[in-house]
Design a protein around this motif. Structure first.
Motif, PDB file in Angstrom:
ATOM      1  N   MET A 183       0.762  -1.153   0.216  1.00 33.82           N
ATOM      2  CA  MET A 183      -0.203   0.049   0.190  1.00 33.82           C
ATOM      3  C   MET A 183       0.895   1.366  -0.035  1.00 33.82           C
ATOM      4  SD  MET A 183      -3.044   1.285   2.601  1.00 33.82           S
ATOM      5  CE  MET A 183      -2.018   1.274   4.016  1.00 33.82           C
ATOM      6  N   GLN A 184       0.518   2.080  -0.834  1.00 39.15           N
ATOM      7  CA  GLN A 184       1.421   3.401  -1.134  1.00 39.15           C
ATOM      8  C   GLN A 184       1.011   4.336   0.215  1.00 39.15           C
ATOM      9  OE1 GLN A 184       0.614   5.759  -4.464  1.00 39.15           O
ATOM     10  NE2 GLN A 184       2.569   7.096  -4.133  1.00 39.15           N
ATOM     11  N   ILE A 185       2.108   4.834   0.725  1.00 41.73           N
ATOM     12  CA  ILE A 185       2.200   5.871   1.893  1.00 41.73           C
ATOM     13  C   ILE A 185       1.873   7.153   1.455  1.00 41.73           C
ATOM     14  CG2 ILE A 185       3.284   6.678   3.825  1.00 41.73           C
ATOM     15  CD1 ILE A 185       4.744   4.127   4.068  1.00 41.73           C
ATOM     16  N   THR A 186       1.217   8.048   1.877  1.00 35.19           N
ATOM     17  CA  THR A 186       0.975   9.522   1.407  1.00 35.19           C
ATOM     18  C   THR A 186       1.655  10.214   2.547  1.00 35.19           C
ATOM     19  OG1 THR A 186      -1.421   8.666   1.337  1.00 35.19           O
ATOM     20  CG2 THR A 186      -0.634  10.217  -0.044  1.00 35.19           C
ATOM     21  N   ARG A 187       2.377  11.177   2.230  1.00 29.94           N
ATOM     22  CA  ARG A 187       3.101  12.170   3.186  1.00 29.94           C
ATOM     23  C   ARG A 187       2.023  13.375   3.454  1.00 29.94           C
ATOM     24  NH1 ARG A 187       8.566  14.153   1.190  1.00 29.94           N
ATOM     25  NH2 ARG A 187       9.109  12.437   2.372  1.00 29.94           N
ATOM     26  N   SER A 188       1.849  13.402   4.777  1.00 28.48           N
ATOM     27  CA  SER A 188       1.081  14.473   5.472  1.00 28.48           C
ATOM     28  C   SER A 188       1.871  15.567   6.021  1.00 28.48           C
ATOM     29  CB  SER A 188       0.028  13.896   6.130  1.00 28.48           C
ATOM     30  OG  SER A 188      -1.144  14.807   6.576  1.00 28.48           O
ATOM     31  N   LYS A 189       2.158  16.632   5.677  1.00 27.97           N
ATOM     32  CA  LYS A 189       3.037  17.544   6.395  1.00 27.97           C
ATOM     33  C   LYS A 189       2.177  18.250   7.398  1.00 27.97           C
ATOM     34  CE  LYS A 189       5.957  21.501   5.044  1.00 27.97           C
ATOM     35  NZ  LYS A 189       6.234  22.379   3.998  1.00 27.97           N
ATOM     36  N   PRO A 190       2.380  18.036   8.547  1.00 24.66           N
ATOM     37  CA  PRO A 190       2.026  18.758   9.922  1.00 24.66           C
ATOM     38  C   PRO A 190       2.113  20.193  10.055  1.00 24.66           C
ATOM     39  CG  PRO A 190       3.995  17.682  10.543  1.00 24.66           C
ATOM     40  CD  PRO A 190       4.103  17.500   9.064  1.00 24.66           C
ATOM     41  N   ARG A 191       1.214  20.863  10.765  1.00 25.82           N
ATOM     42  CA  ARG A 191       1.234  22.265  10.795  1.00 25.82           C
ATOM     43  C   ARG A 191       2.794  22.588  11.679  1.00 25.82           C
ATOM     44  NH1 ARG A 191      -4.148  21.489  11.198  1.00 25.82           N
ATOM     45  NH2 ARG A 191      -5.622  22.808   9.748  1.00 25.82           N
ATOM     46  N   LEU A 192       3.068  23.747  11.348  1.00 31.23           N
ATOM     47  CA  LEU A 192       4.536  24.148  12.146  1.00 31.23           C
ATOM     48  C   LEU A 192       4.330  24.137  13.643  1.00 31.23           C
ATOM     49  CD1 LEU A 192       7.439  24.586  11.769  1.00 31.23           C
ATOM     50  CD2 LEU A 192       7.197  26.986  11.209  1.00 31.23           C
ATOM     51  N   LEU A 193       3.277  24.784  13.926  1.00 30.59           N
ATOM     52  CA  LEU A 193       2.556  24.934  15.202  1.00 30.59           C
ATOM     53  C   LEU A 193       2.807  23.458  16.058  1.00 30.59           C
ATOM     54  CD1 LEU A 193       1.463  26.477  17.725  1.00 30.59           C
ATOM     55  CD2 LEU A 193      -0.708  26.072  16.610  1.00 30.59           C
ATOM     56  N   THR A 194       2.189  22.331  15.485  1.00 32.38           N
ATOM     57  CA  THR A 194       2.268  20.963  16.010  1.00 32.38           C
ATOM     58  C   THR A 194       3.561  20.427  16.363  1.00 32.38           C
ATOM     59  OG1 THR A 194       0.206  20.366  14.796  1.00 32.38           O
ATOM     60  CG2 THR A 194       1.796  18.741  15.668  1.00 32.38           C
ATOM     61  N   LEU A 195       4.533  20.855  15.676  1.00 36.37           N
ATOM     62  CA  LEU A 195       6.073  20.502  15.865  1.00 36.37           C
ATOM     63  C   LEU A 195       6.527  21.450  16.950  1.00 36.37           C
ATOM     64  CD1 LEU A 195       7.475  19.952  12.099  1.00 36.37           C
ATOM     65  CD2 LEU A 195       6.376  18.483  13.640  1.00 36.37           C
ATOM     66  N   ILE A 196       6.105  22.563  17.078  1.00 39.76           N
ATOM     67  CA  ILE A 196       6.837  23.633  18.056  1.00 39.76           C
ATOM     68  C   ILE A 196       6.197  23.187  19.256  1.00 39.76           C
ATOM     69  CG2 ILE A 196       6.412  25.880  18.883  1.00 39.76           C
ATOM     70  CD1 ILE A 196       6.278  26.895  15.848  1.00 39.76           C
ATOM     71  N   ASP A 212      -3.597  16.035  13.290  1.00 41.56           N
ATOM     72  CA  ASP A 212      -2.823  17.015  12.664  1.00 41.56           C
ATOM     73  C   ASP A 212      -1.383  16.134  12.121  1.00 41.56           C
ATOM     74  OD1 ASP A 212      -2.250  19.523  11.040  1.00 41.56           O
ATOM     75  OD2 ASP A 212      -0.680  19.535  12.784  1.00 41.56           O
ATOM     76  N   LEU A 213      -0.911  15.187  12.811  1.00 43.49           N
ATOM     77  CA  LEU A 213       0.463  14.874  12.500  1.00 43.49           C
ATOM     78  C   LEU A 213       0.150  13.621  11.590  1.00 43.49           C
ATOM     79  CD1 LEU A 213       3.466  14.935  12.733  1.00 43.49           C
ATOM     80  CD2 LEU A 213       3.362  13.369  14.785  1.00 43.49           C
ATOM     81  N   GLY A 214       0.455  13.532  10.136  1.00 44.91           N
ATOM     82  CA  GLY A 214       0.454  12.630   9.203  1.00 44.91           C
ATOM     83  C   GLY A 214       1.692  11.948   9.431  1.00 44.91           C
ATOM     84  N   GLU A 215       1.891  10.905   8.524  1.00 47.74           N
ATOM     85  CA  GLU A 215       3.067  10.406   8.275  1.00 47.74           C
ATOM     86  C   GLU A 215       4.149  10.879   7.115  1.00 47.74           C
ATOM     87  OE1 GLU A 215       5.972   8.909   9.118  1.00 47.74           O
ATOM     88  OE2 GLU A 215       4.644   7.820  10.240  1.00 47.74           O
ATOM     89  N   THR A 216       5.343  11.198   7.797  1.00 45.57           N
ATOM     90  CA  THR A 216       6.093  11.907   6.652  1.00 45.57           C
ATOM     91  C   THR A 216       7.193  11.144   6.325  1.00 45.57           C
ATOM     92  OG1 THR A 216       7.445  12.761   8.412  1.00 45.57           O
ATOM     93  CG2 THR A 216       5.652  14.222   7.645  1.00 45.57           C
ATOM     94  N   ASN A 217       7.478   9.896   6.750  1.00 45.35           N
ATOM     95  CA  ASN A 217       8.914   8.907   6.493  1.00 45.35           C
ATOM     96  C   ASN A 217       7.973   8.138   5.182  1.00 45.35           C
ATOM     97  OD1 ASN A 217      10.925   7.423   6.135  1.00 45.35           O
ATOM     98  ND2 ASN A 217      10.349   6.388   8.073  1.00 45.35           N
TER      99      ASN A 217
END
Length: 397
Positions: free
Chosen positions: A1-14, A181-186
């Protein structure tokens, strides 16, 4: 199954990074009171710093490769869940050993700090990653600036246990935010956990990786020395209250925030390497100046405060570039590089904090504390020039 990257908001990472930093220093103004309530020595209570850092170091060794294998999202969510439950355990603890046990489990929150860097590296090229790391650093610097102040005020009016109830609420709220908000980015998963550990020798054979690690270790090492010694020095040498101690403990964050703002504004123009070197000299010069003022008789807590601000300012200039650099040595191993460098950095902090806390007792405590910070900063200067020399050697003629 293909993984789709979901870029989180910068605020979440902060917020992920901020909570990890808050958990380290928010309760420090209460450390003496915690020891007193549990009828334990200060050195035993200070294991809540050193032991926490040691567990964080071990977890980072695992979390980096694990996130490269299964993804960033599940590791971060699991870490937040453990942190929330452990915070409740600390708040309800009846003995120092139960408190310390749950305190060690709080170290799981380090997943947010380590893997938020890897998430940025997943979605941005190195130069853009350095800029985003500086933005995260400048925004999240408010957390360690305000956290000790908040912790000191909470202690004064509601008792030290209220700090850990706040941690539990923050952990639960951030878990919900990341779930949404935090999707998978790897997108480039590795085959197995064992295979990921086999990548560590590849990193360890890189001179550039070691040089960047040394710069991170000694830059943050000065900060850990300050965290370990400032509560005792502030109370014994300057007779400060918990709320005043909170202000003193947030001193490095004030400088760090300014340094990150400067990095964000001029980083692309002057270059990552120039900021790394400038930051190391700013930290060293500020601490040496504070020692000189104390030596000529200007014995005031503002002098220690000023030295800590300069340490933070230098770190704010250095750390965005150093963090981006260590993960760019082998871009496909960004998670492993983030975890391994973080583990080495925090591991040194775990060794440093009990040493410094044991050495700062007595009338010479403030000089010992600033001396430890200055030695770490000097080693950071040397590491920065080694990075520069290695970078020049790798550039095509």
């Amino acid at each position: 199954m293909q993984i789709t990257r979901s870029k989180p908001r910068l605020l979440t990472l902060i917020l992920l990074t901020s909570l990890a930093v808050m958990s380290l220093n928010m309760f420090l103004p209460s450390l003496s009171r915690i020891a007193s309530e549990f009828e334990a020595d200060y050195s035993v209570a200070s294991l809540s710093i050193g032991g926490y850092l040691a567990i964080s170091a071990l977890l980072q060794l695992v979390m980096g490769p694990l996130s490269d294998m299964v993804g960033r999202r599940p590791v971060i969510l699991t870490g937040l869940a453990i942190f929330t439950l452990a915070s409740i355990g600390c708040a309800l603890a009846g003995t120092i050993w139960v408190f310390l046990g749950f305190r060690l489990l709080q170290g799981a929150v380090v997943s947010g700090m380590v893997l938020s860097r890897a998430v940025i590296r997943d979605v941005a090229v190195p130069s853009e990653a350095a800029r985003l790391l500086a933005v995260v650093g400048s925004a999240m610097a408010l957390a360690p600036l305000l956290a000790p102040v908040l912790g000191g005020v909470l202690d004064q009016f509601l008792g030290w246990r209220s700090d850990f109830w706040v941690f539990a609420l923050c952990g639960a709220a951030l878990f919900i935010l990341c779930w949404i908000d935090l999707g998978e980015t790897n997108l480039t998963r590795q085959n197995s956990f064992r295979a990921q550990f086999r990548t560590y020798p590849e990193l360890l054979r890189s001179g550039s990786f070691w040089a960047y690690c040394a710069c991170l270790i000694f830059s943050i090492g000065g900060f850990y020395a300050y965290l370990a010694g400032a509560p005792q020095v502030g109370e014994q040498a300057f007779n400060l209250s918990p709320s005043a101690l909170g202000l003193l403990m947030g001193a490095t964050a004030a400088g760090f925030m300014v340094g990150n703002v400067i990095s964000t504004r001029i980083g692309a123009r002057v270059g990552m390497m120039a900021l790394i070197i400038a930051g190391r000299w700013v930290s060293l010069g500020g601490i040496v100046a504070a020692m000189a003022l104390l030596a000529i008789g200007v014995f005031h807590p503002a002098v220690l405060f000023a030295g800590a601000v300069m340490l933070g300012l230098g770190n704010g200039l250095t750390l965005p570039g150093a963090n981006a650099g260590v993960m760019s040595v082998q871009p496909r191993l960004a998670g492993s590089a983030s975890g391994l460098s973080g583990a080495l950095t925090v591991g040194i902090g775990a060794v440093l904090t009990p040493l410094v806390s044991a050495m700062v007792t007595g009338p010479m405590g403030v000089y010992v504390l600033l001396g430890a910070m200055a030695l770490a900063s000097l080693a950071g200067v040397v590491a920065a020039y080694v990075i520069q020399a290695l970078d020049r050697r790798l550039q095509p003629a």
